[in-house]
Each structure stands twice: as structure tokens, then as C-alpha cells.
Design a protein around this motif. Structure first.
Motif, PDB file in Angstrom:
ATOM      1  N   LEU A 195       0.831  -1.202   0.000  1.00 32.53           N
ATOM      2  CA  LEU A 195       0.000   0.000   0.000  1.00 32.53           C
ATOM      3  C   LEU A 195       0.868   1.255   0.000  1.00 32.53           C
ATOM      4  CD1 LEU A 195      -2.825  -0.997   2.511  1.00 32.53           C
ATOM      5  CD2 LEU A 195      -3.114  -0.512   0.068  1.00 32.53           C
ATOM      6  N   ARG A 196       1.961   1.213   0.755  1.00 32.53           N
ATOM      7  CA  ARG A 196       2.876   2.361   0.777  1.00 32.53           C
ATOM      8  C   ARG A 196       3.487   2.579  -0.612  1.00 32.53           C
ATOM      9  NH1 ARG A 196       5.662   0.649   4.472  1.00 32.53           N
ATOM     10  NH2 ARG A 196       4.742   1.754   6.233  1.00 32.53           N
ATOM     11  N   ARG A 197       3.859   1.498  -1.290  1.00 28.57           N
ATOM     12  CA  ARG A 197       4.435   1.620  -2.627  1.00 28.57           C
ATOM     13  C   ARG A 197       3.400   2.138  -3.631  1.00 28.57           C
ATOM     14  NH1 ARG A 197       7.119  -4.123  -3.557  1.00 28.57           N
ATOM     15  NH2 ARG A 197       7.145  -3.348  -5.705  1.00 28.57           N
ATOM     16  N   HIS A 198       2.153   1.681  -3.518  1.00 27.53           N
ATOM     17  CA  HIS A 198       1.094   2.188  -4.387  1.00 27.53           C
ATOM     18  C   HIS A 198       0.926   3.696  -4.206  1.00 27.53           C
ATOM     19  CE1 HIS A 198      -0.667  -1.292  -6.392  1.00 27.53           C
ATOM     20  NE2 HIS A 198      -0.574  -1.985  -5.277  1.00 27.53           N
ATOM     21  N   HIS A 199       0.974   4.143  -2.945  1.00 25.24           N
ATOM     22  CA  HIS A 199       0.794   5.570  -2.672  1.00 25.24           C
ATOM     23  C   HIS A 199       1.956   6.382  -3.224  1.00 25.24           C
ATOM     24  CE1 HIS A 199       0.781   9.167   0.135  1.00 25.24           C
ATOM     25  NE2 HIS A 199      -0.315   9.274  -0.566  1.00 25.24           N
ATOM     26  N   GLU A 200       3.175   5.892  -3.035  1.00 23.98           N
ATOM     27  CA  GLU A 200       4.348   6.596  -3.560  1.00 23.98           C
ATOM     28  C   GLU A 200       4.284   6.698  -5.082  1.00 23.98           C
ATOM     29  OE1 GLU A 200       7.455   4.203  -2.007  1.00 23.98           O
ATOM     30  OE2 GLU A 200       7.423   5.122   0.002  1.00 23.98           O
ATOM     31  N   ALA A 201       3.842   5.633  -5.737  1.00 23.92           N
ATOM     32  CA  ALA A 201       3.731   5.659  -7.197  1.00 23.92           C
ATOM     33  C   ALA A 201       2.663   6.652  -7.645  1.00 23.92           C
ATOM     34  CB  ALA A 201       3.408   4.257  -7.716  1.00 23.92           C
ATOM     35  N   ALA A 202       1.548   6.719  -6.901  1.00 23.72           N
ATOM     36  CA  ALA A 202       0.479   7.657  -7.253  1.00 23.72           C
ATOM     37  C   ALA A 202       0.946   9.101  -7.083  1.00 23.72           C
ATOM     38  CB  ALA A 202      -0.756   7.387  -6.396  1.00 23.72           C
ATOM     39  N   LEU A 203       1.713   9.377  -6.031  1.00 23.02           N
ATOM     40  CA  LEU A 203       2.230  10.727  -5.831  1.00 23.02           C
ATOM     41  C   LEU A 203       3.214  11.101  -6.938  1.00 23.02           C
ATOM     42  CD1 LEU A 203       2.821  10.935  -1.963  1.00 23.02           C
ATOM     43  CD2 LEU A 203       0.955  11.943  -3.291  1.00 23.02           C
ATOM     44  N   GLU A 204       4.026  10.142  -7.395  1.00 22.61           N
ATOM     45  CA  GLU A 204       4.968  10.419  -8.473  1.00 22.61           C
ATOM     46  C   GLU A 204       4.230  10.719  -9.774  1.00 22.61           C
ATOM     47  OE1 GLU A 204       8.604  10.939 -10.513  1.00 22.61           O
ATOM     48  OE2 GLU A 204       7.956  11.113  -8.423  1.00 22.61           O
ATOM     49  N   ARG A 205       3.150   9.983 -10.052  1.00 19.65           N
ATOM     50  CA  ARG A 205       2.356  10.276 -11.254  1.00 19.65           C
ATOM     51  C   ARG A 205       1.752  11.669 -11.169  1.00 19.65           C
ATOM     52  NH1 ARG A 205       0.751   4.854 -10.429  1.00 19.65           N
ATOM     53  NH2 ARG A 205      -1.202   5.527  -9.455  1.00 19.65           N
ATOM     54  N   LEU A 206       1.281  12.044  -9.982  1.00 20.62           N
ATOM     55  CA  LEU A 206       0.703  13.370  -9.795  1.00 20.62           C
ATOM     56  C   LEU A 206       1.766  14.448  -9.978  1.00 20.62           C
ATOM     57  CD1 LEU A 206      -1.468  15.392  -8.934  1.00 20.62           C
ATOM     58  CD2 LEU A 206      -1.032  14.739  -6.547  1.00 20.62           C
ATOM     59  N   ARG A 207       2.955  14.214  -9.429  1.00 16.90           N
ATOM     60  CA  ARG A 207       4.037  15.208  -9.551  1.00 16.90           C
ATOM     61  C   ARG A 207       4.394  15.447 -11.019  1.00 16.90           C
ATOM     62  NH1 ARG A 207       9.144  15.729 -10.584  1.00 16.90           N
ATOM     63  NH2 ARG A 207       9.406  13.506 -11.036  1.00 16.90           N
ATOM     64  N   LEU A 208       4.531  14.373 -11.784  1.00 20.79           N
ATOM     65  CA  LEU A 208       4.897  14.503 -13.191  1.00 20.79           C
ATOM     66  C   LEU A 208       3.803  15.205 -13.989  1.00 20.79           C
ATOM     67  CD1 LEU A 208       6.497  10.982 -13.802  1.00 20.79           C
ATOM     68  CD2 LEU A 208       7.681  13.185 -13.595  1.00 20.79           C
ATOM     69  N   ALA A 209       2.546  14.868 -13.669  1.00 21.03           N
ATOM     70  CA  ALA A 209       1.441  15.490 -14.404  1.00 21.03           C
ATOM     71  C   ALA A 209       1.329  16.980 -14.093  1.00 21.03           C
ATOM     72  CB  ALA A 209       0.129  14.779 -14.063  1.00 21.03           C
ATOM     73  N   ALA A 210       1.654  17.376 -12.854  1.00 21.78           N
ATOM     74  CA  ALA A 210       1.478  18.770 -12.450  1.00 21.78           C
ATOM     75  C   ALA A 210       2.696  19.638 -12.711  1.00 21.78           C
ATOM     76  CB  ALA A 210       1.138  18.823 -10.958  1.00 21.78           C
ATOM     77  N   GLU A 211       3.822  19.031 -13.066  1.00 21.72           N
ATOM     78  CA  GLU A 211       5.068  19.792 -13.230  1.00 21.72           C
ATOM     79  C   GLU A 211       4.938  20.952 -14.212  1.00 21.72           C
ATOM     80  OE1 GLU A 211       9.625  18.343 -12.976  1.00 21.72           O
ATOM     81  OE2 GLU A 211       8.437  17.478 -14.604  1.00 21.72           O
ATOM     82  N   PRO A 212       4.325  20.791 -15.384  1.00 18.10           N
ATOM     83  CA  PRO A 212       4.199  21.946 -16.296  1.00 18.10           C
ATOM     84  C   PRO A 212       3.369  23.084 -15.709  1.00 18.10           C
ATOM     85  CG  PRO A 212       3.781  19.883 -17.453  1.00 18.10           C
ATOM     86  CD  PRO A 212       3.813  19.556 -15.999  1.00 18.10           C
ATOM     87  N   VAL A 213       2.316  22.749 -14.964  1.00 16.21           N
ATOM     88  CA  VAL A 213       1.464  23.783 -14.370  1.00 16.21           C
ATOM     89  C   VAL A 213       2.230  24.563 -13.315  1.00 16.21           C
ATOM     90  CG1 VAL A 213      -0.670  24.209 -13.098  1.00 16.21           C
ATOM     91  CG2 VAL A 213      -0.581  22.382 -14.811  1.00 16.21           C
ATOM     92  N   VAL A 214       2.986  23.865 -12.473  1.00 14.18           N
ATOM     93  CA  VAL A 214       3.759  24.533 -11.418  1.00 14.18           C
ATOM     94  C   VAL A 214       4.841  25.410 -12.032  1.00 14.18           C
ATOM     95  CG1 VAL A 214       5.263  24.169  -9.429  1.00 14.18           C
ATOM     96  CG2 VAL A 214       3.279  22.690  -9.773  1.00 14.18           C
ATOM     97  N   SER A 215       5.528  24.920 -13.051  1.00 18.08           N
ATOM     98  CA  SER A 215       6.605  25.689 -13.688  1.00 18.08           C
ATOM     99  C   SER A 215       6.072  26.948 -14.353  1.00 18.08           C
ATOM    100  CB  SER A 215       7.324  24.814 -14.722  1.00 18.08           C
ATOM    101  OG  SER A 215       7.897  23.687 -14.106  1.00 18.08           O
ATOM    102  N   ALA A 216       4.916  26.827 -14.995  1.00 16.46           N
ATOM    103  CA  ALA A 216       4.350  27.980 -15.696  1.00 16.46           C
ATOM    104  C   ALA A 216       3.841  29.034 -14.732  1.00 16.46           C
ATOM    105  CB  ALA A 216       3.217  27.518 -16.617  1.00 16.46           C
ATOM    106  N   GLY A 217       3.349  28.596 -13.587  1.00 18.27           N
ATOM    107  CA  GLY A 217       2.758  29.544 -12.641  1.00 18.27           C
ATOM    108  C   GLY A 217       3.775  30.342 -11.862  1.00 18.27           C
ATOM    109  N   GLY A 218       4.909  29.730 -11.546  1.00 15.84           N
ATOM    110  CA  GLY A 218       5.908  30.404 -10.736  1.00 15.84           C
ATOM    111  C   GLY A 218       5.412  30.607  -9.316  1.00 15.84           C
ATOM    112  N   GLY A 219       6.306  31.057  -8.437  1.00 14.58           N
ATOM    113  CA  GLY A 219       5.921  31.335  -7.061  1.00 14.58           C
ATOM    114  C   GLY A 219       5.780  30.067  -6.249  1.00 14.58           C
TER     115      GLY A 219
END
Length: 381
Positions: A195-219
Motif C-alpha cells: 500500500l505504501r508503494r502504491h501511494h508513492e507511485a500515485a504521488l509520483e504520477r501526480l508530480r509529473l502530471a502537475a510539473e508543467p502547471v507549477v513551472s508555468a505559474g511560478g511562485g
């Protein structure tokens, strides 16, 4: 079984039940159950069971649990049963002959096997005692369960300590093997690790998906999942978890101030224009406790249970040193035997208030100033 008959009938026996069994029998007698009758067995409809399976994080690891249990040579002699945190059986695997015997007890998917429903049994007693339980034959309250043994271990969310359910092995009493407890414990430890590994993998997928939005927004910003666990932070001291985000609801985050979460495909973007705001919180005790939170904006209030108000009061009194889970157990329950329950309460509190409470040890987070009004001085609301 003679011990059972004597105890339930109010007599005396040369053999006394174990303390765990005695406590359970006393509770069950208080529920008004009768030993020679079966308790309620009205199972939930299959559609509802399927819905509960989908909602349970355990659906991610049920096949792994089954593989561990079925790997032993005597697997044909018992059933593996997995419940949710309410004691409702969601999965049952095992030999068809043993399943048919279990059906006659109502030990099937959708049935609720708590103490108040079916008397002393490993699943219900493990829920009550918040610990592993093994029962043999006449230690069950209902006489119909005396031909059985059952071994149950609670399984917890490795992220928060929250109880997810019970993993149980049950079978004919005379087939009990000394290694059954070790087998169930091993399966539970493996499932929690997965379960811990599933959660870590889900957070990594979220991080990769959100990276362009965070970079574009700044701050400064945080990217979190639906439970408030942090997948990525930019310009903010990394925190493991914040309050559960909700659309159109302000969210107080130390280091960011008062934020308005923005929905992403797989989670939430939490950001504000300023990173130096200080959060003030005021706890009002009394019959209807609440905490009022302000971060340079209109304050917002969160109603609290008495237990959660007690936790905040204890943490406010502990200052920067905070409290270990053991110390919090003593403060809340009067002893150190309820560490798991104390952790679960803090987890639920953090889902409401997020990073206002820090862990390791538990304390009021940096950047948060908490004041407390005693019950006698609290205003009604």
C-alpha cells in the motif's frame, strides 16, 4: 466448551477464560446476545459490497494477500476473509467445502462480523481491542461457532495509521496450525508495504502530471493528492500532508497562508501570492468546541469533536517540545496502551486542519500561533 457453558450460565469453572475473552463475553452479554442463538446475519446486497470494495484501498492488495495465504500446504483447510473498518466482509477466499460450512454460519460477503452482531469472534474482537486476536472453539460466544478457530490481524493505512480493516483466517477448530498467526501477520505486513508503494507511485504520477502547471505559474506552491498528501513543493518547506482540499474552500497552510485550492486532473494545486503570512488559530473549548483560523484574511471556523479539541489543547500546552504518540496516548486515554488510537485521531484531525499539526513528535506547526479559551469562558455559537 465447559468453561463457556459455566461462564455464560453464571456458574463457576475450574478453567477461567483468558482476560481478552472475558472482556469480550462481558461486552457481548451487555449487547443482549444469547449464546445458543445466532446473531443478525443480514448481508448487504452484492452491488453494495462491490461498491465498498472499490472504495477500500485494500482492493489494491487483495490478490497479493490471497497469494500469501494460499502459498501454504494446508490452505485447503481454511478461509481467508478481509473486512473493512466496520467489520463488513468484503472478500472471502478458500476451499469450497469450508466456504459451504461458513455459509451456514452467515460467514459470507456482505455480513457484518462485529461483536454486537455475532458475539465474540476474532474479527469483531480485534476491532474492539485494536490488536491481533486468535480464538479457539469454545472461546467464541455463539455455540454455533465452537467448531471453528479464527485468527485476525488489523491492517492499517501505512500513511496515516488509520484502520482499513481486518485480515482473518478461519477454519475447522481441529485443523488449527501453530504457524497460522505468523502467516496472517506476514500477509498484513506485506500488504501494508505494498500500500505504501502504491501511494508513492500515485504521488509520483501526480508530480509529473502537475510539473508543467507549477513551472508555468511560478511562485511558491504545493501539489497534493485528494487526501492532502504532498506530491511536490516549490518554494515552500516540504510538508508531508496538509488539510484535505475542497473546491471553493479556503485552506490554511503554514508558509503559504490562506490558499484557494485549484483542481488538477489527479489532485490539487495549492498556492498563494505571498509565502510569509503567519497563521493564528484560536481554540474554543466547551460543549461545541471549534477552532477559528486566520491568515491575513477573513477567518474561517472548523467545528471539532471533543477528542480533537482535547488533542489541540494538549499540544498547545506541550509547546515546542510536543508529544510523542505514547505521551499523547497517556494524555488522552490515561495510559500508553492506545498509541494506535492516538495516531488515528491525529490523522483524522490533520485531515480537517492539515499542516497546523506537525508530527514526530506531534506539536503545533511552526508559523502557527494557537491560543485556547477554556470552556467556562467560551462564547456560544
Amino acid at each position: 466448551m465447559r468453561m463457556h457453558e459455566s461462564f455464560i450460565g453464571g456458574g463457576r469453572s475450574a478453567i477461567q477464560p483468558r482476560p481478552l475473552v472475558s472482556r469480550s463475553w462481558q461486552r457481548v452479554l451487555g449487547f443482549g446476545l444469547v449464546a445458543d442463538r445466532t446473531g443478525a446475519r443480514d448481508p448487504l446486497p452484492p452491488a453494495r459490497v462491490e461498491q465498498l470494495r472499490g472504495e477500500s484501498p485494500l482492493h489494491l492488495v487483495i490478490d497479493d494477500l490471497a497469494r500469501v495465504i494460499s502459498s501454504v500446504a494446508d490452505a485447503s483447510h481454511f478461509l481467508m476473509v478481509v473486512t473493512n473498518g466496520d467489520g463488513i466482509i468484503l472478500w472471502r477466499r478458500g476451499d469450497s467445502k469450508v466456504r459451504r460450512r461458513a455459509d451456514r454460519l452467515g460467514f459470507s460477503e456482505g455480513a457484518r462480523w462485529t461483536e454486537d452482531a455475532v458475539g465474540t469472534n476474532a474479527i469483531g474482537t480485534a476491532l474492539e481491542e485494536a490488536s491481533p486476536v486468535q480464538l479457539f472453539s469454545g472461546e467464541h460466544f455463539e455455540q454455533a461457532q465452537h467448531p471453528w478457530y479464527c485468527t485476525a490481524f488489523p491492517i492499517h493505512d501505512p500513511r496515516s495509521g488509520e484502520l482499513l480493516g481486518i485480515v482473518d483466517i478461519s477454519g475447522p477448530a481441529l485443523t488449527l496450525h501453530p504457524a497460522i498467526s505468523a502467516l496472517v501477520e506476514t500477509a498484513v505486513l506485506l500488504a501494508e508495504s505494498l500500500l505504501r508503494r502504491h501511494h508513492e507511485a500515485a504521488l509520483e504520477r501526480l508530480r509529473l502530471a502537475a510539473e508543467p502547471v507549477v513551472s508555468a505559474g511560478g511562485g511558491p506552491a504545493l501539489v497534493v493528492d485528494d487526501a492532502g498528501w504532498v506530491a511536490h513543493s516549490a518554494g515552500v518547506a516540504t510538508r508531508d500532508r496538509i488539510a484535505v482540499p475542497e473546491a471553493d474552500r479556503p485552506l490554511a497552510v503554514p508558509g503559504l497562508g490562506l490558499c484557494m485550492p485549484e483542481r488538477l486532473d489527479l489532485g490539487w494545486l495549492v498556492r498563494t501570492a505571498a509565502a510569509d503570512r503567519r497563521i493564528t488559530a484560536h481554540l474554543e473549548l466547551g460543549r461545541k468546541p471549534a477552532v477559528e483560523i486566520c491568515a491575513d484574511a477573513a477567518p474561517w471556523r472548523v467545528a471539532l469533536s471533543q477528542r480533537h479539541a482535547q488533542i489541540l489543547q494538549q499540544l498547545a500546552g506541550a509547546g515546542r517540545e510536543g508529544l510523542t504518540p505514547y505521551e499523547l496516548s497517556v494524555a488522552l486515554f490515561g495510559d500508553g496502551e492506545h498509541v494506535v488510537a492516538a495516531r488515528a485521531e491525529v490523522s483524522r484531525l490533520r485531515r480537517s486542519l492539515g499542516a497546523i499539526v506537525d508530527g514526530s513528535p506531534y506539536r503545533i506547526a511552526d508559523g502557527v500561533h494557537l491560543t485556547v479559551t477554556p470552556a467556562a469562558e467560551s462564547r456560544a455559537f
